[in-house]
Design an enzyme around this catalytic site. Structure first.
Site, PDB file in Angstrom:
ATOM      1  CE1 TYR A 115      -3.405  -2.749   0.691  1.00  0.00           C
ATOM      2  CE2 TYR A 115      -4.607  -0.754   1.264  1.00  0.00           C
ATOM      3  CZ  TYR A 115      -4.602  -2.089   0.929  1.00  0.00           C
ATOM      4  OH  TYR A 115      -5.792  -2.775   0.834  1.00  0.00           O
TER       5      TYR A 115
ATOM      6  CE  LYS B 187       2.572 -17.683  -2.367  1.00  0.00           C
ATOM      7  NZ  LYS B 187       1.813 -18.946  -2.406  1.00  0.00           N
TER       8      LYS B 187
ATOM      9  CG  ASP C 246      -1.113 -20.049  -0.895  1.00  0.00           C
ATOM     10  OD1 ASP C 246      -0.607 -20.049   0.243  1.00  0.00           O
ATOM     11  OD2 ASP C 246      -0.577 -20.605  -1.877  1.00  0.00           O
TER      12      ASP C 246
ATOM     13  CG  ASP D 270      -7.951  -4.896   2.043  1.00  0.00           C
ATOM     14  OD1 ASP D 270      -8.913  -4.516   2.743  1.00  0.00           O
ATOM     15  OD2 ASP D 270      -7.913  -4.755   0.801  1.00  0.00           O
TER      16      ASP D 270
ATOM     17  CG  ASP E  94     -13.367  -7.426   2.621  1.00  0.00           C
ATOM     18  OD1 ASP E  94     -13.094  -6.688   3.592  1.00  0.00           O
ATOM     19  OD2 ASP E  94     -13.806  -6.993   1.541  1.00  0.00           O
TER      20      ASP E  94
HETATM   21  C1  IPM Z   1     -10.265  -1.332   4.353  1.00  0.00           C
HETATM   22  C2  IPM Z   1     -10.561  -0.783   2.993  1.00  0.00           C
HETATM   23  C3  IPM Z   1      -9.421   0.134   2.575  1.00  0.00           C
HETATM   24  C4  IPM Z   1      -8.159  -0.682   2.554  1.00  0.00           C
HETATM   25  C5  IPM Z   1      -9.636   0.839   1.226  1.00  0.00           C
HETATM   26  C6  IPM Z   1     -10.927   1.636   1.198  1.00  0.00           C
HETATM   27  C7  IPM Z   1      -8.461   1.702   0.858  1.00  0.00           C
HETATM   28  O1  IPM Z   1     -10.764  -1.797   2.074  1.00  0.00           O
HETATM   29  O2  IPM Z   1     -10.155  -0.542   5.310  1.00  0.00           O
HETATM   30  O3  IPM Z   1     -10.135  -2.549   4.475  1.00  0.00           O
HETATM   31  O4  IPM Z   1      -7.878  -1.386   1.584  1.00  0.00           O
HETATM   32  O5  IPM Z   1      -7.417  -0.618   3.540  1.00  0.00           O
HETATM   33 MN    MN Z   2     -10.759  -3.784   2.912  1.00  0.00          MN
END
Ligand code: IPM
Ligand code: MN
Length: 351
Positions: free
Chosen positions: A142, A189, A221, A245, A249
């Site tokens: 990032y 990784k 993975d 990240d 999710d």
């Molecule tokens: C999160 C979001 C952010 C990230 C985006 C919006 C830049 O997905 O906080 O997880 O990738 O960190």
């Molecule tokens: Mn995210």
């Protein structure tokens, strides 16, 4: 106690979910005799529209001087579909994390008793899950060098890590593990990436300082698979920015909805509390988004401010709302779907 909280509602559903977290926090403050002063500040696309940049200096001042920051969401489709946009709302989030030194993102994954059967995963696999993904937040791909080669047809983003960045995150991971299940998993990784090998080396060097913690090393993975197959096998996971990240999710599926998962971002100064979901532009302004991730982020905020009873009051009322079916449409499952604001009102009234 007097609390001064910076309020960054941001874009999309941000303002709507933030409103509910404020209602609930104010109800908690009233019950436990605290005084919260909220200082709103601009961020994201809303800030780009108003002042031309997504994390203005004035906003940084407000955050840096607050006891904590409560954050909604940022992002707007008008930028997503324009790869040439020079200023993007997400840059504001990254700049904010960097300028506030928020290097560790704490993302807990747990189940809610009344929602277990709403998860697409089988009850026996997920019931009792209680893990934390500790995501590195101010380094890695990032923030590494990125660009285009002269031909314009070659692009690169680099995953760069320095030893101290891994060490400070890993220490937080070890400390957390000590207070919980005493297990730490370093997810990387390392079979391919040099940056990951630095992670392993750094974490291995710390192992002897924390002999009580059982440490394991797994490839990202494989963890993507195991996390939803055997989530109960994990306690604290530490991982790089991008891997965290993605995995968080994925982990939200265990809880039943992305709209439920809170997070805190911590460093050495002020901490920030935000839902893990994004700005969900399709729902913006419709009063349908699930406010619970933000409300539970406020609970994490109270906890970190050493107000454990206050945090518990919020978690309890959230559980009660889920058990009684006072939920937004993502969880309504054919039953009555409450509006975002109605859920907020109900929570505040039941604190
Ligand atoms: C999160 C979001 C952010 C990230 C985006 C919006 C830049 O997905 O906080 O997880 O990738 O960190
Ligand atoms: Mn995210």
């Amino acid at each position: 106690m007097k609390l001064n909280i910076a309020l960054l509602a941001g874009d999309g559903i941000g303002p709507e979910v933030i409103d509910q977290a404020v209602k609930v926090s104010n109800a908690v403050a009233q019950k436990f005799d605290h005084e919260i002063s909220w200082t709103p500040a601009l961020t994201g696309a809303a800030a780009i529209d108003a002042v031309g940049e997504p994390y203005p200096d004035e906003t940084h001042e407000v955050c840096a001087n607050a006891d904590a920051v409560l954050f909604g969401a940022i992002g707007h489709p008008r930028f997503d579909n324009d790869p040439s946009a020079k200023v993007r709302p997400e840059q504001g989030l990254l700049k904010m994390r960097q300028k506030l030194g928020l290097f560790a993102n704490v993302r807990p994954t747990f189940t809610f008793p009344s929602l277990i059967d709403k998860s697409p995963l089988k009850r026996e696999r997920i019931e009792g899950t209680d893990l934390i993904i500790l995501r590195e937040l101010t380094g890695g791909v990032y923030f590494g060098e990125r660009g285009r080669k002269d031909d314009g047809d070659t692009a690169f983003d680099t995953m760069t890590y320095q030893r101290f960045e891994v060490e400070r995150l890993a220490r937080k991971g070890f400390e957390m593990a000590l207070k919980r299940g005493k297990k730490l998993c370093c997810v990387d990784k390392a079979n391919v990436l040099e940056a990951s090998r630095l992670w392993r080396e750094t974490v291995q060097a710390l192992e002897k300082e924390y002999p009580e913690v059982e440490v394991s090393y797994e490839f990202v993975d494989a963890v993507a698979m195991r996390l939803i197959q055997w989530p109960k096998g994990y306690d604290v996971i530490i991982t790089a920015n991008l891997f965290g990240d993605i995995l968080t999710d994925e982990a939200s599926v265990i809880s039943g909805s992305m709209g439920l998962m809170p997070s805190s971002s911590v460093g050495s100064e002020v901490s920030l509390y935000e839902p893990i979901h994004g700005s969900y532009p399709q729902a913006a302004g419709k009063d349908i988004a699930n406010p619970l991730a933000t409300v539970l982020s406020a609970a994490m905020m109270f906890e970190d401010l050493d107000l454990a009873k206050e945090a518990k009051a919020i978690r309890d009322v959230v559980n009660k709302s889920l058990a009684e079916g006072v939920v937004t449409e993502d969880l309504a499952d054919g039953g009555k779907a409450y509006k975002t604001s109605e859920v907020g009102d109900w929570l505040a009234a039941n604190i």
